[in-house]
Design a protein around this motif. Structure first.
Motif, PDB file in Angstrom:
ATOM      1  N   GLU A  20     -28.339 -33.236   5.267  1.00 38.01           N
ATOM      2  CA  GLU A  20     -29.084 -31.984   5.443  1.00 38.01           C
ATOM      3  C   GLU A  20     -28.986 -31.093   4.209  1.00 38.01           C
ATOM      4  OE1 GLU A  20     -28.898 -31.211  10.203  1.00 38.01           O
ATOM      5  OE2 GLU A  20     -27.063 -30.979   9.030  1.00 38.01           O
ATOM      6  N   THR A  25     -32.573 -29.246   4.457  1.00 38.49           N
ATOM      7  CA  THR A  25     -33.039 -28.972   5.822  1.00 38.49           C
ATOM      8  C   THR A  25     -32.046 -28.181   6.658  1.00 38.49           C
ATOM      9  OG1 THR A  25     -32.177 -31.096   6.596  1.00 38.49           O
ATOM     10  CG2 THR A  25     -34.490 -31.042   5.868  1.00 38.49           C
ATOM     11  N   THR A  27     -30.818 -24.977   7.650  1.00 37.71           N
ATOM     12  CA  THR A  27     -31.227 -23.573   7.542  1.00 37.71           C
ATOM     13  C   THR A  27     -30.004 -22.665   7.530  1.00 37.71           C
ATOM     14  OG1 THR A  27     -31.348 -23.236   9.927  1.00 37.71           O
ATOM     15  CG2 THR A  27     -33.360 -24.064   8.826  1.00 37.71           C
ATOM     16  N   ARG A  28     -30.198 -21.436   7.083  1.00 37.37           N
ATOM     17  CA  ARG A  28     -29.116 -20.453   7.093  1.00 37.37           C
ATOM     18  C   ARG A  28     -28.599 -20.241   8.516  1.00 37.37           C
ATOM     19  NH1 ARG A  28     -27.594 -17.355   3.014  1.00 37.37           N
ATOM     20  NH2 ARG A  28     -28.819 -17.253   1.132  1.00 37.37           N
ATOM     21  N   GLU A  29     -29.512 -20.215   9.491  1.00 31.05           N
ATOM     22  CA  GLU A  29     -29.115 -19.997  10.882  1.00 31.05           C
ATOM     23  C   GLU A  29     -28.232 -21.135  11.385  1.00 31.05           C
ATOM     24  OE1 GLU A  29     -32.392 -19.871   9.868  1.00 31.05           O
ATOM     25  OE2 GLU A  29     -32.491 -17.683   9.772  1.00 31.05           O
ATOM     26  N   ARG A  30     -28.617 -22.374  11.067  1.00 28.26           N
ATOM     27  CA  ARG A  30     -27.821 -23.521  11.516  1.00 28.26           C
ATOM     28  C   ARG A  30     -26.489 -23.561  10.783  1.00 28.26           C
ATOM     29  NH1 ARG A  30     -30.316 -28.572  11.659  1.00 28.26           N
ATOM     30  NH2 ARG A  30     -28.343 -29.202  12.568  1.00 28.26           N
ATOM     31  N   GLU A  91     -33.849 -28.424  19.703  1.00 25.81           N
ATOM     32  CA  GLU A  91     -33.012 -27.237  19.530  1.00 25.81           C
ATOM     33  C   GLU A  91     -31.643 -27.430  20.186  1.00 25.81           C
ATOM     34  OE1 GLU A  91     -33.222 -22.556  20.690  1.00 25.81           O
ATOM     35  OE2 GLU A  91     -35.112 -23.548  20.129  1.00 25.81           O
ATOM     36  N   SER A  94     -29.624 -29.912  18.075  1.00 24.51           N
ATOM     37  CA  SER A  94     -29.150 -29.256  16.854  1.00 24.51           C
ATOM     38  C   SER A  94     -27.967 -28.339  17.149  1.00 24.51           C
ATOM     39  CB  SER A  94     -30.277 -28.440  16.214  1.00 24.51           C
ATOM     40  OG  SER A  94     -31.287 -29.291  15.751  1.00 24.51           O
ATOM     41  N   GLN A 149     -25.051 -23.355   1.108  1.00 23.14           N
ATOM     42  CA  GLN A 149     -26.194 -22.570   0.634  1.00 23.14           C
ATOM     43  C   GLN A 149     -26.709 -23.064  -0.713  1.00 23.14           C
ATOM     44  OE1 GLN A 149     -24.597 -18.585   0.741  1.00 23.14           O
ATOM     45  NE2 GLN A 149     -25.033 -18.367   2.915  1.00 23.14           N
TER      46      GLN A 149
END
Length: 180
Positions: A20, A25, A27-30, A91, A94, A149
């Motif tokens: 990832e 892939t 994301t900041r949220e994940r 979702e 994940s 990040q």
């Protein structure tokens, strides 16, 4: 993308995390969900290891308490995730995958305490190494977040990790005082 340092590479060595991060892939949220799970699981395991003593190491209870804490917290979190994402699908999968750091938080401390139980380490050494392993995970967390990040780690990240380790020790101390 910057290369991970060997230590950060060890911390983020789960195959899906590497894929990832490489694919961009995650994301900041994940990534934030994974960091939440990582912190939560490690604080709880830190409190359990801090509560261990020579007797609980020698009779194997400390190992069982660490494993039991990590597994039961992970299962409780899975229940909460399944309720929050009751429709299932990608979702939910994940969110479950992002919760894995809760389950793995006790792996190294449990192995160290197992070494104490088997007599390979003294009980005191097993407790101290178990505590140190968790504190080091907190200290490295700032670098791990930078890596997730796609940024290079800096000394500032290490200092943030040291601050996090101190905060985690305080939270674990409060948990010990209130629950033991």
């Amino acid at each position: 993308m910057p290369r991970a340092t060997p230590v950060v590479g060890l911390v983020t060595s789960w195959p899906w995390t590497k894929r990832e991060v490489a694919a961009g892939t995650l994301t900041r949220e994940r990534a934030a969900e994974r960091v939440e799970s990582y912190v939560y699981g490690n604080v709880l395991v830190l409190a359990v290891v801090a509560a261990a003593d020579s007797t609980t190491v020698q009779n194997g209870q400390a190992v069982l308490l660490v494993v039991g804490t990590a597994v039961s917290t992970f299962v409780a979190h899975l229940l909460a995730v399944s309720v929050a994402h009751r429709h299932g699908g990608h979702e939910l999968r994940s969110s479950i995958r992002d919760s894995v750091p809760i389950a793995t938080s006790g792996s190294l401390p449990a192995l160290v305490l197992l070494a104490g139980w088997l007599g390979w380490l003294t009980p005191t050494a097993a407790i101290l190494v178990g505590l140190a392993s968790i504190v080091v995970r907190f200290v490295l967390l700032g670098s791990v977040v930078s890596h997730l990040q796609g940024e290079r780690s800096t000394w500032k990240n290490v200092l943030i990790g040291v601050g996090l380790a101190v905060a985690a020790l305080l939270v674990a101390g409060v948990k010990l005082v209130l629950t033991h």
